[in-house]
Motif scaffolding. Structure first.
Motif, PDB file in Angstrom:
ATOM      1  N   ASP A 107       1.380  22.889 -54.918  1.00  0.00           N
ATOM      2  CA  ASP A 107       0.848  22.041 -53.847  1.00  0.00           C
ATOM      3  C   ASP A 107       1.176  22.562 -52.448  1.00  0.00           C
ATOM      4  O   ASP A 107       0.297  22.642 -51.593  1.00  0.00           O
ATOM      5  CB  ASP A 107       1.352  20.604 -53.983  1.00  0.00           C
ATOM      6  N   ASP A 108       2.447  22.907 -52.211  1.00  0.00           N
ATOM      7  CA  ASP A 108       2.845  23.357 -50.866  1.00  0.00           C
ATOM      8  C   ASP A 108       2.129  24.640 -50.469  1.00  0.00           C
ATOM      9  O   ASP A 108       1.691  24.790 -49.331  1.00  0.00           O
ATOM     10  CB  ASP A 108       4.366  23.581 -50.790  1.00  0.00           C
ATOM     11  N   GLU A 109       2.012  25.571 -51.424  1.00  0.00           N
ATOM     12  CA  GLU A 109       1.352  26.854 -51.148  1.00  0.00           C
ATOM     13  C   GLU A 109      -0.140  26.631 -50.863  1.00  0.00           C
ATOM     14  O   GLU A 109      -0.675  27.146 -49.879  1.00  0.00           O
ATOM     15  CB  GLU A 109       1.533  27.792 -52.342  1.00  0.00           C
ATOM     16  N   LEU A 110      -0.797  25.839 -51.704  1.00  0.00           N
ATOM     17  CA  LEU A 110      -2.228  25.598 -51.514  1.00  0.00           C
ATOM     18  C   LEU A 110      -2.477  24.825 -50.220  1.00  0.00           C
ATOM     19  O   LEU A 110      -3.432  25.123 -49.490  1.00  0.00           O
ATOM     20  CB  LEU A 110      -2.816  24.861 -52.718  1.00  0.00           C
ATOM     21  N   LYS A 111      -1.616  23.876 -49.894  1.00  0.00           N
ATOM     22  CA  LYS A 111      -1.752  23.128 -48.638  1.00  0.00           C
ATOM     23  C   LYS A 111      -1.699  24.083 -47.448  1.00  0.00           C
ATOM     24  O   LYS A 111      -2.498  23.976 -46.517  1.00  0.00           O
ATOM     25  CB  LYS A 111      -0.649  22.078 -48.531  1.00  0.00           C
ATOM     26  N   MET A 112      -0.767  25.029 -47.487  1.00  0.00           N
ATOM     27  CA  MET A 112      -0.642  26.008 -46.402  1.00  0.00           C
ATOM     28  C   MET A 112      -1.918  26.852 -46.288  1.00  0.00           C
ATOM     29  O   MET A 112      -2.429  27.072 -45.197  1.00  0.00           O
ATOM     30  CB  MET A 112       0.563  26.924 -46.640  1.00  0.00           C
TER      31      MET A 112
END
Length: 150
Positions: A107-112
């Motif tokens: 989630d954090d990587e894709l959000k970035m």
């Protein structure tokens, strides 16, 4: 109005997970097929398209390649559960993909990546607007200059 993010995937669980993870941050639209995705593109301003590669009827690359002439400024991300080098090369060359990610996403990587893609979309849009304004200003100056010569 907030610019939309479109996620296209034939797996309903992935669509639901994506929407649940990102709806607080972005204006999320989901589609279960390329055909549904096209309908959303016609109705909404979409800045980022994320698509699964392996879908029945039309692959993610085929979908991205087909919409490129109509929506050249959208930022395209290919997401797949298979690390297929041919898919990666096809995505980059034919679909002009900004990022290629392997499922399951973090989630954090894709959000970035989505935030970066939206920023790039907005910069492209701003550049187009400025180029258009410059073109108009140049034409006006040319007309004024031509009048002064008369």
């Amino acid at each position: 109005m907030q610019i939309g993010i479109l996620y296209v995937d034939d797996e309903v669980n992935n669509l639901n997970s994506f929407k649940a993870a990102f709806r607080r941050y972005f204006n999320i639209h989901t589609a279960q097929s390329a055909r549904e995705g096209r309908k959303i593109l016609e109705a909404e301003e979409i800045g980022v398209i994320i698509t699964d590669q392996r879908m029945p009827g039309e692959t993610g690359i085929e979908f991205l390649e087909s919409i490129l002439p109509i929506y050249p400024d959208t930022i395209r991300i290919l997401l797949t559960g298979f690390s297929d080098i041919n898919a990666v090369m096809g995505a980059i060359n034919r679909g002009q993909v900004y990022k290629y990610l392997v499922k399951p996403w973090q989630d954090d990587e894709l959000k970035m990546y989505i935030q970066n893609a939206l920023e790039l979309y907005n910069l492209r849009k701003e550049n187009k607007d400025l180029a258009q304004k410059l073109k108009i200003a140049t034409m006006e100056l040319e007309m004024l200059s031509a009048r002064e010569k008369i």
